[in-house]
Design a protein around this motif. Structure first.
Motif, short mmCIF file in Angstrom:
data_model
loop_
_atom_site.label_atom_id
_atom_site.label_comp_id
_atom_site.label_asym_id
_atom_site.label_seq_id
_atom_site.Cartn_x
_atom_site.Cartn_y
_atom_site.Cartn_z
N MET A 1 0.85 -1.19 0.00
CA MET A 1 0.00 0.00 0.00
C MET A 1 0.88 1.24 0.00
O MET A 1 2.06 1.19 0.37
N LYS A 2 0.31 2.36 -0.40
CA LYS A 2 1.00 3.64 -0.37
C LYS A 2 0.80 4.29 1.00
O LYS A 2 -0.29 4.23 1.57
N GLU A 19 0.71 -3.87 3.92
CA GLU A 19 -0.61 -3.58 4.46
C GLU A 19 -0.71 -4.15 5.88
O GLU A 19 -0.26 -5.26 6.13
N ARG A 30 -10.14 0.64 5.02
CA ARG A 30 -9.67 1.26 3.79
C ARG A 30 -9.89 2.75 3.94
O ARG A 30 -11.03 3.23 4.02
N GLU A 106 -3.16 4.08 2.74
CA GLU A 106 -4.35 3.52 2.11
C GLU A 106 -5.14 2.63 3.05
O GLU A 106 -6.35 2.46 2.88
N TYR A 107 -4.46 2.04 4.06
CA TYR A 107 -5.14 1.18 5.04
C TYR A 107 -4.60 1.47 6.43
O TYR A 107 -3.42 1.81 6.60
N VAL A 331 -7.69 10.18 0.13
CA VAL A 331 -6.85 9.01 -0.17
C VAL A 331 -7.52 8.18 -1.26
O VAL A 331 -8.69 7.83 -1.14
#
Length: 331
Positions: A1-2, A19, A30, A106-107, A331
């Motif tokens: 993830m970013k 993640e 999310r 992102e998470y 996001v």
């Protein structure tokens, strides 16, 4: 993830990281939006330096303990850990990660007992703006100030992130609200429900000849004696954060006022009650904010939105005090 990742003070970057997996009692969310708070630039810079000694769980000697910045978020539950029965995948939630940080990603994984269902009718960005700033305002006015009908409230820093919530919450609780802000934000705070507005370039609220049942200071730019002078007999002075580095490193920053207030609160046998707020993630606060928002008595004010990769620019905008109300990350 970013995610926005940081290894040393003052340097942020967009990185690919693993993640997170929800543990016992946690949910994985999310992230749809996150908001920027003064807490983020304090930790990002390790500023003031005294904070590195007083907050060792958050600030290390050369970099923050947690590598991913950000605390406020709103998003969709993707999976839940063991012993979670209140939430299920697909639920829309919001919350504050506190010292764990990690919202600029992102998470995120968060304790299920520290998040709440997202207020119906709010956008992701509006919901993400609420947890820390709105929770601070709600705690300061409802829980500490005990604002109710007939009580007078002064908010120093009324056009900032916490201040714009405080003006509305003060009115929702029945108080008479006087807001202190700069001239360009007078109309904003009036539109949020302030009964009276003091333009600090033209008037000194500590010398108005008026005293208030609750003085809520969010700026940290006045001396403790000045602030106490504005509090009515039997009233309370509530302090929460404040100050900006303006890009320059500080040794004490707003902690000078906070430490002085903590000492005075213990030693003083006269004068107003002095309370330094210590806001932590709380479902009770999130629930209170949701109820206010869904009843139409609280509407988040968002100044600007940025993309995840633009978090450094968003923090810079907030830190240099060009921002009013909330700055939010999509996001």
């Amino acid at each position: 993830m970013k995610a926005i990742y940081q290894e040393k003070y003052g340097v942020l970057g967009l990185e690919d990281v693993a993640e997170p997996e929800p543990g016992r009692g946690e949910v994985r969310v999310r992230v749809r939006a996150a908001s920027v708070n003064a807490r983020d630039w304090h930790v990002m810079r390790g500023d003031p330096y005294l904070g590195r000694l007083m907050l060792p769980a958050v600030m290390g000697p050369r970099g923050p303990r947690r590598r991913i910045r950000g605390t406020d978020f709103a998003g969709t539950v993707e999976s839940v850990g063991a012993e979670v029965d209140r939430f299920r995948p697909g639920d829309e939630v919001y919350g504050d990660l506190g010292d764990a940080h990690g919202a600029f990603a992102e998470y995120v994984c968060a304790p299920a007992d520290e998040i709440e269902f997202k207020p119906a009718g709010l956008s992701w960005e509006e919901a993400a703006s609420m947890p820390l700033a709105g929770g601070t305002a709600l705690m300061g006015l409802r829980d500490v100030g005990r604002v109710r009908a007939g009580r007078s409230v002064l908010i120093n820093g009324a056009s900032g992130g916490v201040g714009t919530f405080a003006v509305q919450i003060g009115r929702a609780l029945g108080g008479s609200v006087t807001a202190v802000c700069n001239p360009r934000n007078v109309e904003l705070v009036r539109s949020l429900g302030a009964d009276d507005v003091v333009d600090y370039t033209r008037g000194d609220f500590t010398r108005l000849g008026r005293r208030f049942d609750v003085v809520f200071d969010l700026v940290g730019n006045r001396s403790l004696s000045d602030l106490r002078r504005a509090v009515a007999p039997g009233g309370v002075l509530v302090l929460s954060g404040g100050g900006t580095s303006r890009g320059r490193a500080q040794v004490f920053g707003p902690m000078r006022l906070i430490i002085g207030a903590q000492i005075a609160a213990k030693l003083s046998r006269s004068g107003p009650q002095i309370v330094v707020l210590a806001t932590r993630p709380s479902r009770d606060l999130l629930t209170g904010l949701r109820e206010l928002a869904e009843s139409g008595r609280l509407t988040p004010a968002v100044d600007r939105t940025y993309q995840l990769a633009e978090v450094p620019e968003a923090i810079r905008y907030l830190e240099l005090e060009h921002a009013r109300a909330k700055v939010v990350i999509t996001v």
